[in-house]
Design a protein around this motif. Structure first.
Motif, PDB file in Angstrom:
ATOM      1  N   PHE A 186     101.975 -42.366  74.173  1.00  0.00           N
ATOM      2  CA  PHE A 186     101.604 -41.864  75.559  1.00  0.00           C
ATOM      3  C   PHE A 186     100.084 -41.693  75.454  1.00  0.00           C
ATOM      4  CE2 PHE A 186     105.944 -40.183  76.286  1.00  0.00           C
ATOM      5  CZ  PHE A 186     105.990 -40.656  77.800  1.00  0.00           C
ATOM      6  N   ASP A 187      99.412 -42.018  76.374  1.00  0.00           N
ATOM      7  CA  ASP A 187      97.845 -41.380  76.413  1.00  0.00           C
ATOM      8  C   ASP A 187      98.064 -39.872  77.084  1.00  0.00           C
ATOM      9  OD1 ASP A 187      96.689 -43.934  75.947  1.00  0.00           O
ATOM     10  OD2 ASP A 187      96.860 -44.588  77.955  1.00  0.00           O
ATOM     11  N   VAL A 188      97.587 -38.831  75.933  1.00  0.00           N
ATOM     12  CA  VAL A 188      97.922 -37.537  76.472  1.00  0.00           C
ATOM     13  C   VAL A 188      96.532 -36.946  76.866  1.00  0.00           C
ATOM     14  CG1 VAL A 188      98.501 -35.429  75.494  1.00  0.00           C
ATOM     15  CG2 VAL A 188      99.238 -37.852  74.261  1.00  0.00           C
ATOM     16  N   LEU A 189      96.748 -36.397  78.312  1.00  0.00           N
ATOM     17  CA  LEU A 189      95.786 -35.632  78.922  1.00  0.00           C
ATOM     18  C   LEU A 189      95.652 -34.485  78.214  1.00  0.00           C
ATOM     19  CD1 LEU A 189      96.523 -36.814  82.616  1.00  0.00           C
ATOM     20  CD2 LEU A 189      95.111 -37.844  80.852  1.00  0.00           C
ATOM     21  N   PRO A 190      94.374 -33.688  78.477  1.00  0.00           N
ATOM     22  CA  PRO A 190      94.135 -32.370  78.110  1.00  0.00           C
ATOM     23  C   PRO A 190      95.106 -31.438  78.817  1.00  0.00           C
ATOM     24  CG  PRO A 190      92.298 -33.173  78.589  1.00  0.00           C
ATOM     25  CD  PRO A 190      93.210 -34.399  79.147  1.00  0.00           C
ATOM     26  N   PRO A 191      95.614 -30.456  78.374  1.00  0.00           N
ATOM     27  CA  PRO A 191      96.747 -29.501  78.977  1.00  0.00           C
ATOM     28  C   PRO A 191      96.331 -28.884  79.755  1.00  0.00           C
ATOM     29  CG  PRO A 191      96.107 -28.577  76.660  1.00  0.00           C
ATOM     30  CD  PRO A 191      95.331 -29.872  76.939  1.00  0.00           C
ATOM     31  N   SER A 221      93.558 -40.639  86.484  1.00  0.00           N
ATOM     32  CA  SER A 221      92.267 -41.077  86.369  1.00  0.00           C
ATOM     33  C   SER A 221      91.146 -40.233  85.275  1.00  0.00           C
ATOM     34  CB  SER A 221      91.298 -40.876  87.497  1.00  0.00           C
ATOM     35  OG  SER A 221      91.436 -39.438  88.138  1.00  0.00           O
ATOM     36  N   ARG A 222      91.781 -39.151  84.813  1.00  0.00           N
ATOM     37  CA  ARG A 222      91.142 -38.037  83.926  1.00  0.00           C
ATOM     38  C   ARG A 222      91.326 -39.007  82.505  1.00  0.00           C
ATOM     39  NH1 ARG A 222      89.610 -32.809  83.507  1.00  0.00           N
ATOM     40  NH2 ARG A 222      90.416 -32.463  85.697  1.00  0.00           N
ATOM     41  N   ALA A 223      90.304 -38.676  81.675  1.00  0.00           N
ATOM     42  CA  ALA A 223      90.274 -39.457  80.090  1.00  0.00           C
ATOM     43  C   ALA A 223      91.343 -38.578  79.450  1.00  0.00           C
ATOM     44  CB  ALA A 223      88.933 -39.201  79.738  1.00  0.00           C
ATOM     45  N   PRO A 224      91.883 -39.371  78.854  1.00  0.00           N
ATOM     46  CA  PRO A 224      92.935 -38.729  77.784  1.00  0.00           C
ATOM     47  C   PRO A 224      92.329 -38.308  76.371  1.00  0.00           C
ATOM     48  CG  PRO A 224      93.015 -41.170  77.379  1.00  0.00           C
ATOM     49  CD  PRO A 224      91.989 -40.975  78.699  1.00  0.00           C
ATOM     50  N   ILE A 225      93.136 -37.236  75.627  1.00  0.00           N
ATOM     51  CA  ILE A 225      92.444 -36.605  74.484  1.00  0.00           C
ATOM     52  C   ILE A 225      92.214 -37.828  73.641  1.00  0.00           C
ATOM     53  CG2 ILE A 225      92.718 -35.435  72.302  1.00  0.00           C
ATOM     54  CD1 ILE A 225      94.820 -33.802  74.289  1.00  0.00           C
ATOM     55  N   PRO A 226      91.111 -38.102  72.755  1.00  0.00           N
ATOM     56  CA  PRO A 226      90.928 -39.526  72.319  1.00  0.00           C
ATOM     57  C   PRO A 226      91.341 -39.126  70.721  1.00  0.00           C
ATOM     58  CG  PRO A 226      88.771 -37.925  72.260  1.00  0.00           C
ATOM     59  CD  PRO A 226      89.694 -37.561  73.149  1.00  0.00           C
ATOM     60  N   PHE A 227      92.836 -39.288  70.699  1.00  0.00           N
ATOM     61  CA  PHE A 227      93.234 -39.439  69.238  1.00  0.00           C
ATOM     62  C   PHE A 227      92.903 -40.592  68.519  1.00  0.00           C
ATOM     63  CE2 PHE A 227      96.517 -36.311  71.343  1.00  0.00           C
ATOM     64  CZ  PHE A 227      96.263 -35.038  70.583  1.00  0.00           C
ATOM     65  N   ARG A 228      92.812 -40.587  67.313  1.00  0.00           N
ATOM     66  CA  ARG A 228      92.535 -42.008  66.483  1.00  0.00           C
ATOM     67  C   ARG A 228      93.974 -42.549  66.531  1.00  0.00           C
ATOM     68  NH1 ARG A 228      87.783 -41.445  64.062  1.00  0.00           N
ATOM     69  NH2 ARG A 228      86.942 -39.266  63.622  1.00  0.00           N
ATOM     70  N   ARG A 229      93.979 -44.110  66.824  1.00  0.00           N
ATOM     71  CA  ARG A 229      94.763 -44.772  66.532  1.00  0.00           C
ATOM     72  C   ARG A 229      95.364 -45.307  65.184  1.00  0.00           C
ATOM     73  NH1 ARG A 229      96.088 -47.851  71.407  1.00  0.00           N
ATOM     74  NH2 ARG A 229      96.572 -49.650  70.181  1.00  0.00           N
ATOM     75  N   GLN A 230      96.485 -45.034  64.901  1.00  0.00           N
ATOM     76  CA  GLN A 230      97.007 -45.303  63.376  1.00  0.00           C
ATOM     77  C   GLN A 230      96.499 -46.610  62.914  1.00  0.00           C
ATOM     78  OE1 GLN A 230     101.086 -44.340  61.924  1.00  0.00           O
ATOM     79  NE2 GLN A 230     101.218 -46.369  61.850  1.00  0.00           N
ATOM     80  N   ASN A 231      96.687 -47.620  63.613  1.00  0.00           N
ATOM     81  CA  ASN A 231      96.442 -49.091  63.113  1.00  0.00           C
ATOM     82  C   ASN A 231      95.338 -49.851  63.564  1.00  0.00           C
ATOM     83  OD1 ASN A 231      99.099 -49.192  61.545  1.00  0.00           O
ATOM     84  ND2 ASN A 231     100.222 -49.296  63.923  1.00  0.00           N
ATOM     85  N   ALA A 232      94.271 -48.962  63.941  1.00  0.00           N
ATOM     86  CA  ALA A 232      93.040 -49.373  64.593  1.00  0.00           C
ATOM     87  C   ALA A 232      91.938 -49.400  63.395  1.00  0.00           C
ATOM     88  CB  ALA A 232      92.494 -48.718  65.696  1.00  0.00           C
ATOM     89  N   GLY A 233      92.250 -49.018  61.895  1.00  0.00           N
ATOM     90  CA  GLY A 233      91.264 -49.296  61.048  1.00  0.00           C
ATOM     91  C   GLY A 233      90.737 -47.682  60.330  1.00  0.00           C
ATOM     92  N   ASP A 234      90.965 -46.706  60.897  1.00  0.00           N
ATOM     93  CA  ASP A 234      90.697 -45.244  60.758  1.00  0.00           C
ATOM     94  C   ASP A 234      91.487 -44.765  59.509  1.00  0.00           C
ATOM     95  OD1 ASP A 234      88.751 -45.229  62.423  1.00  0.00           O
ATOM     96  OD2 ASP A 234      89.441 -43.675  63.820  1.00  0.00           O
ATOM     97  N   TYR A 235      92.564 -45.384  59.305  1.00  0.00           N
ATOM     98  CA  TYR A 235      93.539 -45.029  58.482  1.00  0.00           C
ATOM     99  C   TYR A 235      93.847 -46.074  57.162  1.00  0.00           C
ATOM    100  CZ  TYR A 235      94.483 -41.119  61.537  1.00  0.00           C
ATOM    101  OH  TYR A 235      94.025 -40.239  62.617  1.00  0.00           O
ATOM    102  N   GLU A 236      94.009 -45.404  56.282  1.00  0.00           N
ATOM    103  CA  GLU A 236      94.736 -46.284  54.806  1.00  0.00           C
ATOM    104  C   GLU A 236      96.038 -46.577  54.851  1.00  0.00           C
ATOM    105  OE1 GLU A 236      92.942 -47.804  52.561  1.00  0.00           O
ATOM    106  OE2 GLU A 236      90.872 -46.688  52.315  1.00  0.00           O
ATOM    107  N   VAL A 237      96.452 -47.611  55.135  1.00  0.00           N
ATOM    108  CA  VAL A 237      97.629 -48.117  55.083  1.00  0.00           C
ATOM    109  C   VAL A 237      98.257 -48.475  53.510  1.00  0.00           C
ATOM    110  CG1 VAL A 237      99.759 -49.487  56.171  1.00  0.00           C
ATOM    111  CG2 VAL A 237      97.516 -48.518  57.690  1.00  0.00           C
ATOM    112  N   PRO A 238      99.497 -48.105  53.077  1.00  0.00           N
ATOM    113  CA  PRO A 238     100.366 -47.271  53.742  1.00  0.00           C
ATOM    114  C   PRO A 238     100.092 -45.729  53.503  1.00  0.00           C
ATOM    115  CG  PRO A 238     101.389 -48.119  51.651  1.00  0.00           C
ATOM    116  CD  PRO A 238      99.967 -48.456  51.901  1.00  0.00           C
ATOM    117  N   ALA A 239      99.322 -45.261  52.949  1.00  0.00           N
ATOM    118  CA  ALA A 239      99.067 -43.740  52.682  1.00  0.00           C
ATOM    119  C   ALA A 239      98.991 -42.936  53.868  1.00  0.00           C
ATOM    120  CB  ALA A 239      97.688 -43.535  51.801  1.00  0.00           C
TER     121      ALA A 239
END
Length: 278
Positions: A186-191, A221-239
């Motif tokens: 899900f794209d998660v909107l602010p609560p 239309s509201r922008a979602p919370i910008p959580f980091r995507r797991q597989n987009a490069g911010d995280y070491e895999v598989p750690a």
């Protein structure tokens, strides 16, 4: 658009009940199709157990993950689970509405998540390798849909502030927003939050209703919370830890949210450092 409201409050005449009814009317007036899963009215079974498969446990003992996987893959889930999954497939947006009880969602809503989020439906999806660790945290079967929490609490807003005794509300809701909602895509909107529920008189209710109406009007239309995507490069895999240089000096929940100004400053510093060293 299609909107599913998963609603967890036992009293239809409560503040929550009134806001739920208002939300249905507002969304329908805007041309959306709405379904409501009123968990207490449905007498929703909250406990995950072997009866969730029409075939029972596969082995001598119940294995929650593997028996869920088998039942989902073979079309042998309990009908109430399958019906809720169909609603999720139908929905373009999902609203989870509940009172904050003991710092989390009511048990009946947690049970809805545990039973409906079957292995192969909401988790256990995608390739697991040294390059990626499943389709989750920004990917998954529910990607492309939006979600929002509507939460009421008796505490004051200050009690849930950055230095409030109950802890920051963003931290308390992080396991739900990042885990329950963002994990399967899900794209998660602010609560949307309502504090001091015992002090909602007629005038304040009008303000709450107006504010909720504005949030419903901007559901798509509201922008979602910008959580980091797991597989987009911010995280070491598989750690699955943040790479060196991502969110420097940060830890805890906030490190898993993109802060554009802070991240851009760091990226600029890295480029300058690289040019200097070169």
């Amino acid at each position: 658009m299609n909107v599913l409201i998963v609603y967890a409050h036992p009293e239809p005449r409560s503040l929550n009940g009134s806001l739920k009814d208002f939300a249905v009317r507002r969304l329908q007036a805007a041309g959306h199709s709405v379904q409501v899963s009123d968990l207490y009215a449905m007498n929703w079974k909250a406990t995950l157990d072997a009866a969730d498969s029409l075939d029972g446990a596969a082995g001598e003992r119940f294995d929650p993950a593997q028996d869920s996987k088998r039942a989902y893959a073979n079309g042998r889930q309990s009908p109430d689970i399958a019906a809720e999954q169909d609603k999720l497939r139908w929905a373009d947006a999902v609203i989870l509405q509940f009172p904050l009880w003991w710092f989390s969602m009511p048990a009946i809503l947690k049970g809805w998540v545990e039973r409906v989020y079957a292995y192969g439906f909401a988790y256990g999806v995608g390739e697991h390798s040294d390059a990626r660790w499943g389709n989750r945290y920004g990917e998954g079967n529910l990607a492309g849909k939006r979600a929002m929490l509507v939460v009421t609490t008796g505490g004051w807003e200050s009690h849930y502030s950055a230095r409030g005794i109950n802890g920051p509300i963003d931290d308390l809701l992080f396991p739900i927003q990042h885990g329950v909602l963002y994990y399967p895509g899900f794209d998660v909107l602010p609560p949307f939050l309502v504090y001091r529920t015992s002090r909602v008189d007629e005038a304040r209710y009008a303000d709450v209703q107006a504010a909720l109406g504005e949030r419903l009007d901007t559901l798509f239309s509201r922008a979602p919370i910008p959580f980091r995507r797991q597989n987009a490069g911010d995280y070491e895999v598989p750690a699955l830890t943040l790479r060196e240089g991502i969110a420097p000096g940060q830890s805890g929940f906030a490190a898993h949210i993109v802060h554009p100004g802070r991240d851009q400053v760091f990226a600029s510093e890295q480029r300058i450092s690289s040019l200097t060293e070169g």
